[in-house]
Design a protein around this motif. Structure first.
Motif, short mmCIF file in Angstrom:
data_model
loop_
_atom_site.label_atom_id
_atom_site.label_comp_id
_atom_site.label_asym_id
_atom_site.label_seq_id
_atom_site.Cartn_x
_atom_site.Cartn_y
_atom_site.Cartn_z
N LEU A 56 8.71 0.33 4.78
CA LEU A 56 7.09 -0.34 4.40
C LEU A 56 6.66 -2.11 5.03
CD1 LEU A 56 7.44 0.42 0.50
CD2 LEU A 56 5.90 0.94 2.24
N GLU A 57 7.90 -2.75 5.35
CA GLU A 57 7.54 -3.95 5.68
C GLU A 57 6.56 -4.27 7.20
OE1 GLU A 57 10.26 -3.12 3.91
OE2 GLU A 57 10.08 -4.10 2.18
N ASP A 58 6.81 -3.20 7.94
CA ASP A 58 6.53 -2.97 9.11
C ASP A 58 4.76 -3.06 9.05
OD1 ASP A 58 9.02 -3.66 10.59
OD2 ASP A 58 9.16 -1.36 10.47
N ILE A 59 4.02 -2.07 7.89
CA ILE A 59 3.13 -1.70 7.25
C ILE A 59 2.59 -3.44 7.28
CG2 ILE A 59 1.07 -0.36 6.18
CD1 ILE A 59 3.06 1.15 5.39
N THR A 60 2.90 -4.01 6.59
CA THR A 60 2.38 -5.32 5.51
C THR A 60 1.58 -6.06 6.70
OG1 THR A 60 4.66 -5.64 5.00
CG2 THR A 60 3.34 -7.86 4.68
N PRO A 71 -0.01 -2.94 12.27
CA PRO A 71 0.00 -2.54 11.00
C PRO A 71 -0.96 -2.68 10.23
CG PRO A 71 0.67 -4.96 11.47
CD PRO A 71 0.01 -4.18 12.93
N ALA A 72 -1.30 -2.27 8.77
CA ALA A 72 -2.10 -2.24 8.04
C ALA A 72 -3.24 -3.75 8.37
CB ALA A 72 -1.75 -1.82 7.12
N ALA A 73 -4.23 -3.84 7.82
CA ALA A 73 -5.11 -5.13 7.88
C ALA A 73 -5.68 -5.60 6.40
CB ALA A 73 -6.45 -4.67 7.83
N GLY A 161 -3.13 3.55 -7.78
CA GLY A 161 -1.35 2.69 -6.97
C GLY A 161 -1.98 2.31 -5.78
N LEU A 162 -0.77 1.44 -4.96
CA LEU A 162 -1.49 0.72 -3.45
C LEU A 162 -1.43 1.74 -2.51
CD1 LEU A 162 1.95 -1.61 -4.06
CD2 LEU A 162 -0.09 -2.25 -4.95
N PHE A 163 -2.83 0.79 -2.05
CA PHE A 163 -2.79 1.17 -0.76
C PHE A 163 -3.20 0.53 0.99
CE2 PHE A 163 -4.80 2.59 -4.31
CZ PHE A 163 -4.86 4.19 -3.91
N TYR A 164 -2.56 0.98 1.91
CA TYR A 164 -2.03 0.05 3.23
C TYR A 164 -3.36 0.64 3.89
CZ TYR A 164 2.33 -1.87 1.47
OH TYR A 164 3.61 -2.14 0.85
N VAL A 165 -4.17 -0.26 4.31
CA VAL A 165 -5.79 0.17 5.22
C VAL A 165 -6.01 -0.23 5.74
CG1 VAL A 165 -6.58 1.38 2.73
CG2 VAL A 165 -7.13 -0.88 3.59
N ASP A 166 -6.63 0.36 7.02
CA ASP A 166 -7.71 -0.79 7.75
C ASP A 166 -8.83 0.16 7.95
OD1 ASP A 166 -8.43 -2.27 9.84
OD2 ASP A 166 -6.49 -2.31 11.56
N ASN A 167 -10.00 -0.74 8.59
CA ASN A 167 -11.61 0.32 8.96
C ASN A 167 -11.39 0.89 9.65
OD1 ASN A 167 -14.13 0.00 10.30
ND2 ASN A 167 -14.28 0.45 8.08
N ALA A 168 -11.52 1.92 10.01
CA ALA A 168 -11.68 3.12 10.65
C ALA A 168 -12.06 3.13 12.47
CB ALA A 168 -12.23 4.92 10.92
N GLY A 193 -0.17 4.65 8.23
CA GLY A 193 1.43 4.54 8.16
C GLY A 193 1.50 5.89 7.01
N GLN A 194 0.44 6.42 6.16
CA GLN A 194 -0.08 7.37 5.32
C GLN A 194 0.49 6.27 3.76
OE1 GLN A 194 2.82 10.63 6.36
NE2 GLN A 194 0.83 11.94 7.28
N GLY A 195 0.33 5.18 4.35
CA GLY A 195 0.81 4.23 3.04
C GLY A 195 -0.33 4.35 1.87
N VAL A 196 -0.27 5.68 1.31
CA VAL A 196 -0.92 5.49 -0.10
C VAL A 196 0.31 5.64 -1.04
CG1 VAL A 196 -2.46 7.06 -1.94
CG2 VAL A 196 -2.78 6.53 0.71
#
Length: 260
Positions: A56-60, A71-73, A161-168, A193-196
């Motif tokens: 998860l730290e890599d998605i931050t 990583p996510a924006a 929930g928590l969502f790690y995201v970036d604009n497509a 990262g399918q980070g949902v």
């Protein structure tokens, strides 16, 4: 891009969470059980090609990107409030020139729904393009055999929930061939990262609905698929939020620096 790199270096959470969907109540005789929102959207073929990472730290937001992963924006906390038709293609949209077709067309070989998330708080990073009216839209594949009506009827089970995201549109390496597809990309976010990580009911165990149970257990820092919550303290969502905020503080991207 859909192969997962499974490593065992994920730091354990202070307490474990259940990573599988909670069982539904037994239906009455003659009735079919209603499928939960996320169980309808889980598909082994799904994904965005954006999840080759170790923890998860890599998605931050602010984490150091590797050659294969960015990583996510932004990391947001929010509530799922709706689902809308997104875009449909007559062939796999990894092809060089995928043809856009009407969403409910019989020609549609792949459909991407837009899951509407009301953003309660941006915990790390920044939202820009596609963040309107306090909401973002997640691009999630709608598997064959599911319907928008069925998803809408089960929206009450979608949760928070928590969502790690970036604009497509900010994320893609190759711009879409048609103006229609480009406009769609600008309007939606990818779950990086399918980070949902979703709490379907208040206080319930977390669900990572876009990935398999083994991968979810790895990301959440649990010891196995059916690891049970063993603490009478904070909820699983609060526990994961604390871990995510700590990571964002270390990366310098937490939006509330007073909590660092």
């Amino acid at each position: 891009m859909r192969n997962l790199k499974l490593l065992t270096s994920v730091a354990a959470c202070a307490t474990a969470v259940l990573t599988g969907c909670a069982p539904e109540a037994a239906p009455q005789a003659g009735q079919q059980p209603q499928r939960s929102f996320w169980s309808q959207l889980h598909t082994d073929a799904g994904g965005t090609g954006q999840y080759l990472f170790d923890s998860l730290e890599d998605i931050t937001p602010g984490a150091r990107p590797s050659g294969a992963f960015r990583p996510a924006a932004a990391l947001v906390e929010g509530t799922v409030v709706g689902v809308e038709p997104g875009i449909a293609y007559a062939s796999d949209n990894d092809s060089p020139t995928p043809r856009v077709v009407p969403y409910e067309s019989a020609e549609a070989a792949i459909r991407w729904a837009s899951v509407v998330v009301k953003v309660d708080k941006v915990l790390a990073g920044k939202l820009g393009r596609g963040y309107t009216g306090g909401q973002i839209r997640l691009r999630v594949e709608q598997p064959a055999g599911t319907t928008l009506d069925g998803l809408r009827q089960s929206i009450g089970t979608a949760g928070r929930g928590l969502f790690y995201v970036d604009n497509a549109l900010d994320r893609v390496k190759r711009r879409a061939a048609s103006p229609q597809a480009q406009a769609y990309q600008a309007s939606v976010h990818l779950p990086i990262g399918q980070g949902v990580f979703v709490e379907e009911k208040p206080g319930a165990a977390l669900v990572a609905p876009l990935t398999d149970e083994d991968r979810a257990a790895q990301l959440l820092g649990t010891d196995g698929r059916q690891a049970q919550l063993r603490s009478a303290g904070d909820s699983p969502l609060a526990q994961l939020r604390g871990r995510a905020q700590k990571s964002a503080c270390e990366k310098g991207t937490a939006t509330d620096q007073s909590g660092c």
